[in-house]
Design an enzyme around this catalytic site. Structure first.
Site, mmCIF file in Angstrom:
data_model
loop_
_atom_site.group_PDB
_atom_site.id
_atom_site.type_symbol
_atom_site.label_atom_id
_atom_site.label_comp_id
_atom_site.label_asym_id
_atom_site.label_seq_id
_atom_site.Cartn_x
_atom_site.Cartn_y
_atom_site.Cartn_z
ATOM 1 N N CYS A 18 4.579 -3.552 -0.651
ATOM 2 C CA CYS A 18 4.677 -2.359 -1.501
ATOM 3 C C CYS A 18 5.819 -1.511 -0.968
ATOM 4 O O CYS A 18 6.065 -1.477 0.243
ATOM 5 C CB CYS A 18 3.368 -1.574 -1.455
ATOM 6 S SG CYS A 18 3.475 0.019 -2.288
ATOM 7 N N ASP A 58 -7.169 -5.131 5.424
ATOM 8 C CA ASP A 58 -8.095 -5.590 6.484
ATOM 9 C C ASP A 58 -9.384 -4.770 6.513
ATOM 10 O O ASP A 58 -10.469 -5.305 6.771
ATOM 11 C CB ASP A 58 -7.389 -5.517 7.844
ATOM 12 C CG ASP A 58 -6.855 -4.116 8.143
ATOM 13 O OD1 ASP A 58 -6.947 -3.673 9.302
ATOM 14 O OD2 ASP A 58 -6.361 -3.454 7.207
ATOM 15 N N LYS A 86 -5.250 8.878 -13.030
ATOM 16 C CA LYS A 86 -5.008 7.439 -12.825
ATOM 17 C C LYS A 86 -5.882 6.911 -11.700
ATOM 18 O O LYS A 86 -6.567 5.897 -11.834
ATOM 19 C CB LYS A 86 -3.545 7.173 -12.493
ATOM 20 C CG LYS A 86 -3.273 5.750 -11.991
ATOM 21 C CD LYS A 86 -1.838 5.522 -11.628
ATOM 22 C CE LYS A 86 -1.446 5.921 -10.251
ATOM 23 N NZ LYS A 86 -1.830 5.010 -9.170
ATOM 24 N N ASN A 87 -5.882 7.603 -10.574
ATOM 25 C CA ASN A 87 -6.556 7.085 -9.383
ATOM 26 C C ASN A 87 -8.069 7.228 -9.431
ATOM 27 O O ASN A 87 -8.761 6.726 -8.549
ATOM 28 C CB ASN A 87 -5.973 7.745 -8.132
ATOM 29 C CG ASN A 87 -4.572 7.229 -7.863
ATOM 30 O OD1 ASN A 87 -4.122 6.274 -8.499
ATOM 31 N ND2 ASN A 87 -3.872 7.873 -6.962
ATOM 32 N N ASP A 139 0.470 11.844 -2.099
ATOM 33 C CA ASP A 139 1.004 11.597 -3.442
ATOM 34 C C ASP A 139 1.750 12.799 -4.011
ATOM 35 O O ASP A 139 2.276 12.727 -5.121
ATOM 36 C CB ASP A 139 -0.124 11.170 -4.388
ATOM 37 C CG ASP A 139 -0.746 9.837 -3.989
ATOM 38 O OD1 ASP A 139 -1.834 9.508 -4.489
ATOM 39 O OD2 ASP A 139 -0.130 9.129 -3.159
ATOM 40 N N ARG A 193 0.621 -1.675 3.711
ATOM 41 C CA ARG A 193 -0.654 -1.515 2.972
ATOM 42 C C ARG A 193 -1.571 -2.732 3.094
ATOM 43 O O ARG A 193 -1.904 -3.382 2.088
ATOM 44 C CB ARG A 193 -0.386 -1.176 1.519
ATOM 45 C CG ARG A 193 0.428 0.100 1.369
ATOM 46 C CD ARG A 193 0.600 0.532 -0.055
ATOM 47 N NE ARG A 193 -0.610 1.099 -0.617
ATOM 48 C CZ ARG A 193 -0.675 1.590 -1.864
ATOM 49 N NH1 ARG A 193 0.386 1.531 -2.647
ATOM 50 N NH2 ARG A 193 -1.788 2.107 -2.323
ATOM 51 N N ARG A 246 3.927 4.305 -14.921
ATOM 52 C CA ARG A 246 2.715 3.798 -14.297
ATOM 53 C C ARG A 246 1.696 4.908 -14.063
ATOM 54 O O ARG A 246 0.506 4.673 -14.037
ATOM 55 C CB ARG A 246 3.038 3.137 -12.957
ATOM 56 C CG ARG A 246 3.940 1.913 -13.062
ATOM 57 C CD ARG A 246 3.937 1.160 -11.763
ATOM 58 N NE ARG A 246 2.562 0.911 -11.354
ATOM 59 C CZ ARG A 246 2.231 0.553 -10.106
ATOM 60 N NH1 ARG A 246 3.185 0.467 -9.184
ATOM 61 N NH2 ARG A 246 0.981 0.335 -9.783
HETATM 62 C C1 EPZ Z 1 -5.017 5.193 -2.702
HETATM 63 O O1 EPZ Z 1 -4.363 4.029 -2.200
HETATM 64 C C2 EPZ Z 1 -4.167 5.658 -3.890
HETATM 65 N N1 EPZ Z 1 -4.083 4.603 -4.873
HETATM 66 C C3 EPZ Z 1 -2.759 6.001 -3.405
HETATM 67 O O2 EPZ Z 1 -2.020 6.519 -4.518
HETATM 68 C C4 EPZ Z 1 -2.862 7.091 -2.364
HETATM 69 O O3 EPZ Z 1 -1.582 7.358 -1.857
HETATM 70 C C5 EPZ Z 1 -3.782 6.624 -1.210
HETATM 71 O O4 EPZ Z 1 -5.065 6.241 -1.731
HETATM 72 C C6 EPZ Z 1 -3.996 7.711 -0.177
HETATM 73 O O5 EPZ Z 1 -4.494 8.858 -0.747
HETATM 74 C C7 EPZ Z 1 -5.061 4.518 -5.816
HETATM 75 O O6 EPZ Z 1 -6.037 5.243 -5.837
HETATM 76 C C8 EPZ Z 1 -4.905 3.461 -6.860
HETATM 77 P P1 EPZ Z 1 -5.683 3.970 1.538
HETATM 78 P P2 EPZ Z 1 -5.093 3.087 -1.108
HETATM 79 O O7 EPZ Z 1 -6.511 2.754 1.651
HETATM 80 O O8 EPZ Z 1 -6.538 3.061 -1.379
HETATM 81 C C9 EPZ Z 1 -4.052 1.961 5.563
HETATM 82 C C10 EPZ Z 1 -0.252 6.691 -6.040
HETATM 83 O O9 EPZ Z 1 0.905 7.119 -5.891
HETATM 84 N N2 EPZ Z 1 -5.010 0.870 5.310
HETATM 85 O O10 EPZ Z 1 -6.372 5.279 1.609
HETATM 86 O O11 EPZ Z 1 -4.347 1.819 -1.069
HETATM 87 C C11 EPZ Z 1 -2.934 2.022 4.519
HETATM 88 O O12 EPZ Z 1 -1.915 1.122 4.782
HETATM 89 C C12 EPZ Z 1 -0.880 5.783 -4.970
HETATM 90 O O13 EPZ Z 1 -0.973 6.947 -7.024
HETATM 91 C C13 EPZ Z 1 -5.159 -0.115 6.273
HETATM 92 O O14 EPZ Z 1 -4.513 -0.092 7.322
HETATM 93 O O15 EPZ Z 1 -4.780 3.917 0.221
HETATM 94 C C14 EPZ Z 1 -2.508 3.482 4.610
HETATM 95 O O16 EPZ Z 1 -1.623 3.626 5.669
HETATM 96 C C15 EPZ Z 1 0.098 5.405 -3.904
HETATM 97 N N3 EPZ Z 1 -6.033 -1.124 6.022
HETATM 98 C C16 EPZ Z 1 -3.831 4.195 4.916
HETATM 99 O O17 EPZ Z 1 -4.726 3.208 5.442
HETATM 100 C C17 EPZ Z 1 -6.783 -1.174 4.867
HETATM 101 O O18 EPZ Z 1 -7.561 -2.115 4.664
HETATM 102 C C18 EPZ Z 1 -4.486 4.854 3.704
HETATM 103 O O19 EPZ Z 1 -4.544 3.905 2.670
HETATM 104 C C19 EPZ Z 1 -6.625 -0.151 3.910
HETATM 105 C C20 EPZ Z 1 -5.732 0.868 4.157
#
Ligand code: EPZ
Length: 431
Positions: free
Chosen positions: A126, A134, A22-23, A316, A131, A408
């Site tokens: 979420c 920024d 999926k990801n 995950d 999430r 999903r």
């Molecule tokens: C991806 O989400 C995955 N989603 C998530 O899988 C996965 O948990 C995550 O990466 C971490 O591995 C998809 O690929 C569709 P991040 P993403 O940006 O990209 C913070 C699942 O169950 N952050 O790596 O949204 C954020 O809040 C899902 O399949 C900021 O602060 O995750 C988090 O604490 C859930 N500002 C951390 O960074 C930003 O602009 C990592 O988030 C972006 C992120």
């Protein structure tokens, strides 16, 4: 709303075919907006999120066709999708669509890079954390975009195109790295990403973009280089197998006992998880077809895990591993470092008789000899499957409500587990 009913106590034996990731599929599908030509993606999983993204891409003008199922292929076998963004008809991604699936926010990158403008709804809240986006916005601003946030929308413009730059991510972000890779691929000049995410899904996107004519080096490392090109072409690319799905089923076998071949699973994508599942008491061996997971009779040992960006233990798989630890002989510490609210499954596991105490971002799990079946509620994608895993080892019947969360990200889960001897069925109707 469908629910799933499970009667626990049955070992798992047989073969589970691992679907496309999926990801990986979601950013790859979004990358189709970068070119006028056709991007063909093979091994795309049949998931609710994929169907929703096809709708969202269609809104921007992407035509798609799905290859028919091959003769003899399993009913839910992943298939090939042809995506063609010949003409982008709309650079606005409305709240109604983005709110349904957060990752659709990433369309901002190809729309901006190709059209010089994009207006995309902020994704909103979420279950697993605030999430914010920024860092995605920071990356686009570094590439020269002018960004304004107004009335819940991010409006980005770069009328003369994006310009290559050095982008330092203060924290590892998968979405931020996907966004920067797509945007910088069509920017003028050289881009350097520092502290980039190293997830296999990032490498899969970069491989596909390079097939489309991009010039990306170092994907999978913390430092990635991108030389922008004037235009990208079509390509054919097979989506990576789903390491989170494979890890989930490996944990399910460790929980229920048995001997299962995870067909198509790749050990190199799952090393940290394989390590802790083996420490817990399962045996995992690499075969030509995939990964073989066995646990017969041996008890489960407590193992401490701390989630981290790849190659660390994936967040995950945190909920699924916690479910396993509810039956370990002793106490384990599970630390969630990525998302601030990813323990929603704790109270539901407690309904099955688990002993878990939360201390900030740490869950202390004291294993019990027996779990008892009960009605439980799914809260998010990974939390919901942790309840299924616990139910496989619980005495009696468990009903998991709101399984739309599962759909999903897990392709026909009950067929895959049922095919290995689990007593599991989907019940449609109120629940
Ligand atoms: C991806 O989400 C995955 N989603 C998530 O899988 C996965 O948990 C995550 O990466 C971490 O591995 C998809 O690929 C569709 P991040 P993403 O940006 O990209 C913070 C699942 O169950 N952050 O790596 O949204 C954020 O809040 C899902 O399949 C900021 O602060 O995750 C988090 O604490 C859930 N500002 C951390 O960074 C930003 O602009 C990592 O988030 C972006 C992120």
């Amino acid at each position: 709303m469908d629910r799933i009913r499970i009667v626990g106590g049955h070992a798992l034996n047989g073969v589970i075919q691992i679907s496309g990731s999926k990801n990986a599929a979601l950013p790859l599908m979004i990358a189709s907006l970068l070119t006028r030509e056709t991007l063909t993606l093979e091994n795309v999983p049949g998931l609710a999120d994929v169907a929703m993204l096809l709708r969202i891409l269609g809104h921007h003008g992407v035509d798609h066709s799905v290859d028919g199922r091959r003769l003899g292929a399993a009913p839910y076998a992943s298939r090939a999708i042809h995506l063609t963004a010949g003409t982008i008809v709309d650079t606005l991604a409305p709240y109604e669509l983005v709110a349904k699936m957060r990752a659709s926010f990433w369309v901002i990158a190809p729309l901006l890079a190709r059209m010089g403008e994009a207006k995309v709804s902020l994704p909103g809240g979420c279950a697993i954390g605030t999430r914010p986006v920024d860092l995605l916005i920071m990356a686009l601003e570094k590439l020269g975009a002018k960004v304004e946030i107004e009335a819940g929308y991010v409006h980005a413009i770069a009328p003369n195109g994006l310009i290559g730059a050095e982008i330092h991510f203060p924290k590892v972000t998968v979405g931020g790295t996907h966004t920067a890779l797509m945007a910088a691929s069509l920017a003028h000049g050289h881009t350097l990403l520092v502290n980039a995410a190293r997830e296999p899904e990032i490498v899969d996107l970069a491989d596909c973009l390079n097939k489309m004519g991009a010039r990306i080096k170092g994907a999978g490392q913390s430092v990635v280089e991108i030389e922008g090109v004037g235009a990208l072409s079509g390509a054919r690319h097979a989506v990576l197998p789903d390491r989170i799905e494979a890890g989930t089923y490996a944990i399910a076998v460790a929980m229920a006992g048995g001997d299962v071949l995870l067909e198509g699973a790749r050990a190199d994508l799952l090393e940290s998880a394989i390590d802790v599942i083996e420490q817990a008491g399962a045996t995992i061996s690499v075969t030509n077809e995939g990964l073989r997971v066995r646990r017969n009779g041996a008890g489960l040992a407590p193992v401490d895990v701390e989630t981290a960006p790849f190659p660390g233990f994936p967040t995950d798989l945190q909920a699924q591993f916690m479910a396993l630890m509810t039956k370990a002989k002793g106490r384990s510490r599970i630390t969630e470092t990525i998302f601030e609210n990813r323990f929603m499954h704790v109270q539901e596991l407690a309904r099955l008789g688990a002993h878990i105490r939360l201390e900030g971002d740490v869950a202390l799990v004291d294993g019990v000899d027996e779990l008892q079946g009960a009605p439980v509620m799914a809260t998010d994608l990974r939390a919901s499957v942790s309840l299924v895993i616990a139910a496989l080892a619980a005495r009696g019947e468990t009903t998991v409500n709101r399984v739309y969360h599962l759909d999903r990200g897990f392709e026909r889960l009950e067929d895959k587990l049922g095919g290995c001897g689990a007593l599991i069925e989907r019940v449609s109707g109120a629940g």
